[in-house]
Design an enzyme around this catalytic site. Structure first.
Site, short mmCIF file in Angstrom:
data_model
loop_
_atom_site.label_atom_id
_atom_site.label_comp_id
_atom_site.label_asym_id
_atom_site.label_seq_id
_atom_site.Cartn_x
_atom_site.Cartn_y
_atom_site.Cartn_z
CG MET A 1 8.74 55.57 68.75
SD MET A 1 8.63 54.01 69.61
CE MET A 1 7.20 53.22 69.32
CE LYS B 1 18.06 67.98 73.65
NZ LYS B 1 18.41 68.57 72.37
#
Lengths: 805, 247, 91
Positions: free
Chosen positions: A173, A88
């Site tokens: 998270m 990526k």
């Protein structure tokens, strides 16, 4: 060959070899020296930037020619990636140039999107807020730069006295945060990526770094090719590319991680191999209150802890987790060996979990109890998936309950400090936490009569229309509610813009200045390198322009104690620079002004940041960054460890200086195993797990516009076990229907593909906006972090012919 | 459960070259990955370059059902433009499966375009006029659309003059991994070519790195089509010296 | 006729690097360049690839040599033509 050419070749050969012996030249910053940059001729200017995608925080070199990004290479001067990139990363420059970039503000009128001017758009937003400031909510992400998040935070909590601001990081998270807070009293990892260079054993807990954090994973596997011995233990619910490189694969049932961590602690206690010295000096024991449990829990004695942990014998853990008892003993023995260095890595597997806070705390506990903490290579480290989940969400505190620098709205002292830094009248900041993500969208998709008290929602840098769990309930229901107004700042059309009433075209990555904070506490700065297309503009500018329009409309909250605009920036003569007018926005470096203001907040939790200009010179610095006697700024690799952390007193080995027990100790938690909220039954017999793939980042809005990445991974799929497929007479590649109690989606089947789930389990990636697996996922969440569990729910697979009949 | 990688934990051996490597100039084999020239991704320099080439990303991710081989989808996205300069006067080309020796092929092919019309994957295209003598003959360009090696080979069935024949091997070429361009050889993870290869057992992955068995590779070009490396790491070579048919 | 620029890495536990260096200097096909206690740059110039390989192996087997890295490879203009150049190409 003529001798002249031979002579030339020989001198070239000697020059090449000699330069390797004599070492590389110095780097000149911020623009890279010609010697460091790939040779593309004089007309290409090179500069540094962190990659736009994940939380690893690799640096790239960006080549610009004639106002366009024309090349991207790994940055050799960056400690994180040492010149390497993942697939990526090499393509990150291309995300700016997709053909359907949004370039004009678009307003939905009678169901159709029509182009409007920026002034009208800003005015419209400001008036909706003026009408009902308390019904406005701001939804952002871990892709907000630090100044973007800080500006949004200040507008909401400091300006509007409204705490309804939350980020997508809540889905990502939040449980890591609560795990750190419960254990150390302060958020974010103690260790850093250097642990990966020093560990003897790497344990991946429900984590697939080979695909999701490939540069970090290769940091470990590269050590093997240099002849070093690193044992990789993969604990997972399915085989992945990480398993391919692992020495041991422990296949667990969903939620088995909680039992495994308990089992390791049981073995450490039973065999007496826990680190008695470390525990005695630096740890205390803690468990949830039996009535109305809190994140802080209550202290328990070591004896009480021993009594409770005794129940989690390897045999009991085998029953709960599916991992054989002898493997639990093996893990217990490994942690009992103080000569080894053990690093644990985890990401969404442990965070997207209805026991997320618990399992995070328990894995920290395993490391603390065994003393595998604070030496290079001995670390419990959670990874983030977004480039600034740490820097912006966790440090700037763009969460419904938080204030900058580790403060919370519920604490009057913290509110007072923020009002002080912001020069606001006392009492401006509201003490009541706002709505967390799931609640925010629940309120937004409910009508006012049913108590849905959010009516205007501003979304920046994220795509909730694809990533929220249980989409039919939490997002799609908005469509029918006429009085709700959704504002979306985006770079491309997305699943979210489909339901937007107002779309604002945004600048992306190196089209604006920015600062990110990665998974290892590293704060990284970059400069704007090219202009955004059309009328796309910076997200920070949007926030400031809305605030200024509110000021003009007479909103008192947009003024500080002295009547100044809360985002005022003065020139040398003390005159306001009109940064709310986009043509003047880059008359000054707004990022720098906001960052210097934000820096004041960071010292309370000892997350000290250096001045902006220090970050211009560096490929990021890991906080706490503290000035030395010689005036230089020193970063910190290992927090709480006396040999490296400047805030541990001279002579102390460790000090958990934000200990929730107030005595410098970390908390070793006990939590009882709880079964998942939804388990497969006769009607929905399969476990459904969701996640990412190597080639696409999150919802694919950027990576799906890159032809090479889209060729490499063109569509979402459902991974199935061969036996399950045979039992249902399903062929490789056949399109099937995935159904849960909440929704359905259609996907092609991939058997024995990249991931190989065990019988009774399926896996679906969520990057594909044409195949929304979040129609099926569960919105049940962790009680403390409010993070939903995307990793397990009950589902079934049906052949198309059966489903349509 | 030890994986193959576990066996690599011995001290690394000094790199060696065999005679074949030397003859083929594979001295880069001696380089450790850290010494390789770093990969650089280059993008078109102007908007006009993008619009003028096939690299322009599609306006939106496609929502139609992807085509697949062996169950693994191969979405037809625009081809990668590696070179916009004119091709050299003389070069080898990929013919559809079952093509006879080139001299017989050129002599016998009527340029009727039937094989082009029946190809279900638009992989077979007529060579453009600038290709001189071969203009109008059927070729396959894996950068645009790879041959998916249909089980029933409609292209062969459609060929009236018989220059595509079931009596001949259907292999059209062979592929090789160019290691210094391959992401798996640049300390990162990429397994796309092996996952998408339609022929079982051709691309094997050892220690994370792909190897193509040139003996069984059909040259279909799917690996080249899907390779996401900054510069395509798959070198495709057409089958040379194809057999003749008795005339 | 290949020309290669190589970097030799010395074994740090080996005490007689000077002897190895003089053996390198004595070899006519090798030119010795910049050196320190850890690494040494050399250029190998040989009439054929076979000789190049021989020299390479010889250097590798010298006492104290821990590894060789290739910094540069130059090829002769009139190298043996590649057999694969007889192709189906058309004119």
């Amino acid at each position: 060959m003529d001798s002249k050419r031979r002579g030339f070749l020989k001198s070239a050969a000697m020059a090449a070899a000699s330069s390797m012996v004599l070492g590389d030249g110095e780097f000149s910053l911020p623009v890279l020296g010609a010697a460091d940059a790939p040779n593309d001729g004089d007309d290409v200017t090179w500069n540094k930037a962190p990659c736009r995608f994940c939380g690893t925080g690799c640096h790239v070199q960006v080549g610009v020619h004639d106002g366009r990004v024309v090349a991207v290479a790994g940055d050799k001067a960056a400690e994180v990636n040492k010149g390497l990139l993942c697939v990526k990363g090499y393509h990150v420059g291309g995300i700016l140039y997709g053909a359907d970039r949004l370039t004009k503000p678009l307003l939905r009128k009678d169901g159709r999107l029509v182009e409007i001017e920026w002034d009208e758009a800003i005015d419209l937003i400001a008036k909706r807020i003026m009408d009902a400031p308390e019904k406005f909510a701001f939804y952002g992400s871990g892709q907000w730069t630090i100044p973007e998040g800080y500006a949004a935070q200040k507008l909401m909590k400091g300006g509007l006295s409204n705490n309804h601001i939350d980020p997508n990081a809540r889905l990502c998270m939040a449980s890591a945060v609560t795990g750190f807070l419960a254990t150390y009293g302060v958020d974010e990892p103690a260790g850093c990526y250097d642990d990966l260079d020093a560990c003897d054993v790497l344990i991946t807990w429900g984590n697939n770094p080979a695909e999701m954090h490939p540069i970090l994973f290769s940091r470990v596997t590269d050590r093997r090719s240099r002849g070093e011995n690193v044992r990789i233990i993969d604990i997972s619910t399915r085989r992945t590319r990480t398993t391919d490189a692992a020495n041991d694969y422990l296949e667990m049932d969903p939620h088995g991680d909680v039992a495994i961590a308990l089992g390791i602690m049981n073995q450490l206690i039973a065999s007496g191999t826990y680190d008695k010295d470390f525990v005695e000096k630096h740890c205390a024991f803690r468990a949830l209150e039996s009535e109305s449990p809190t994140l802080q829990g209550e202290a328990i004695s070591e004896d009480e802890f021993r009594k409770r942990i005794a129940a989690y014998t390897p045999e009991r853990v085998e029953e709960l987790s599916g991992v054989p008892a002898d493997k639990i003993r093996m893990l217990g023995k490994l942690f009992g060996d103080r000569n080894l260095r053990i690093t644990s890595l985890w990401c969404m597997g442990m965070n997207q979990h209805t026991m997320g806070t618990a399992v995070n705390s328990l894995v920290h506990g395993v490391h603390l109890l065994s003393g595998h903490f604070g030496r290079p290579g001995d670390a419990p480290t959670s990874l983030t998936g977004q480039p600034s989940a740490c820097g912006t969400v966790r440090e700037v505190g763009t969460l419904a309950h938080a204030l900058p620098g580790g403060r919370v709205v519920a604490n009057p002292d913290h509110r007072g400090q923020c009002e002080g830094f912001w020069n606001l009248p006392a009492g401006r900041i509201s003490p009541t936490p706002g709505f967390h993500t799931v609640k925010m969208f629940d309120q937004f998709t409910k009508s006012a009569e049913e108590g849905g008290d959010i009516d205007t929602l501003f979304v920046q840098v994220t795509n909730p229309g694809q990533t929220l769990p249980n989409l039919n309930k939490l997002f799609n229901d908005k469509e029918i509610l006429k009085d709700k107004f959704l504002i979306v700042s985006e770079v491309y059309p997305t699943a979210t813009t489909q339901l937007a009433d107002l779309i604002l075209p945004a600048a992306l990555w190196v089209e604006k200045n920015g600062i990110y904070g990665n998974s290892e506490r590293r704060t990284q700065q970059w400069f704007k390198m090219v202009d955004p297309p059309g009328e796309a503009r910076d997200d920070t500018w949007m926030t400031i322009a809305i605030a200024h329009r509110l000021l003009e409309l007479g909103h008192e909250g947009m003024k500080d104690k002295d009547g100044e605009f809360i985002f005022a920036v003065k020139d040398d003569q003390g005159e306001d620079i009109p940064i709310w007018e986009f043509e003047h926005y880059y008359d000054t470096n707004v990022d720098k002004h906001l960052f210097e203001e934000y820096r004041q907040f960071t010292t309370m939790k000892h997350k000290n940041l250096a001045p902006y200009d220090e970050y211009v010179k560096a490929r990021g610095l890991r906080w706490p960054v503290v000035q030395q006697d010689d005036g230089s700024w020193r970063e910190t690799r290992f927090r709480f460890a006396g040999f490296d952390d400047p805030f541990v007193a001279e002579g102390e080995e460790f000090d958990f200086y934000h200990s929730s027990s107030g005595d410098g100790r970390a908390q070793v938690w006990f939590h009882d195993y709880q079964p998942p909220p939804e388990v497969p039954d006769e009607e929905f017999p399969m476990w459904l797990c969701t996640g990412r793939v190597l080639e696409h980042w999150h919802t694919g809005t950027m990576t799906r516009r890159l032809p090479q990445l889209n060729r490499a991974m063109p569509t979402a799929y459902v991974e199935m076990n061969l036996q399950d497929a045979l039992a249902q007479n399903i062929r490789q590649g056949e399109t099937v229907v995935i159904e849960s109690l909440r929704g359905t989606t259609q996907l092609p089947v991939w058997i024995d593909g990249r991931g190989r789930p065990p019988r009774g389990t399926i896996f679906v990636p969520f990057f594909d906006e044409t195949k929304l697996i979040n129609n099926c996922t569960l919105d049940d969440h962790d009680p403390f972090s409010k993070q939903p569990d995307y990793k397990k729910c009950a589902a079934r697979v049906r052949k198309l012919s059966e489903a349509s009949s | 459960m030890p994986s193959p990688a576990a066996d690599d934990n011995q001290p690394s051996r000094k790199p060696t070259l065999n005679r074949r490597d030397l003859l083929q100039g594979r001295l880069w084999k001696l380089m450790r990955p850290s010494e390789r020239t770093p990969l650089v991704m280059r993008y078109p320099k102007t908007r006009a370059d993008v619009d003028g080439s096939d690299l322009a990303p599609s306006s939106k991710p496609s929502s139609k059902t992807p085509r697949s081989i062996g169950g693994i989808a191969i979405e037809p996205v625009p081809p990668t433009a590696f070179d916009t300069t004119a091709p050299p006067r003389s070069f080898p080309v990929f013919r559809p499966p079952g093509a006879v020796a080139e001299h017989q092929f050129l002599a016998g092919c009527t340029r009727c375009g039937d094989c082009v019309d029946v190809c279900p994957h638009d992989a077979i295209v007529k060579a453009p006029d600038r290709m001189g003598a071969i203009a109008g003959t059927p070729t396959i360009d894996a950068d645009a659309n790879a041959c998916l090696m249909c089980e029933d080979f409609p292209c062969i069935s459609a060929c009236e003059p018989g220059v595509l024949s079931r009596l001949l091997p259907t292999t059209i070429g062979t592929a090789r991994v160019t290691e210094h361009l391959c992401l798996a050889h640049h300390s990162t993870i990429c397994t796309v070519c092996s996952e998408r290869c339609p022929t079982a057992g051709v691309i094997s992955v050892s220690d994370g790195k792909p190897t193509i068995d040139e003996g069984t590779c059909t040259g279909c070009g799917v690996c080249r089509y899907v390779c996401p490396a900054p510069e395509n790491a798959i070198l495709l070579m057409p089958l040379l010296n194809r057999p003749s048919l008795p005339s | 006729m290949p020309i290669s620029g190589l970097v030799i890495t010395f074994d740090q536990t080996f005490d007689h690097i000077d002897e190895t260096l003089s053996r390198l200097r004595a070899e006519p096909a090798i030119e010795v360049g910049a050196c320190d206690r850890q690494q040494c740059a050399i250029v190998v110039d040989t009439p054929s690839q076979a000789d190049d390989k021989k020299i390479y192996q010889w250097v590798q087997d010298l006492p104290g040599v821990a590894g060789i890295q290739v910094a540069f490879v130059g090829f002769d203009d009139d190298a043996t033509p590649d057999s694969s150049s007889t192709t189906d190409s058309v004119d």
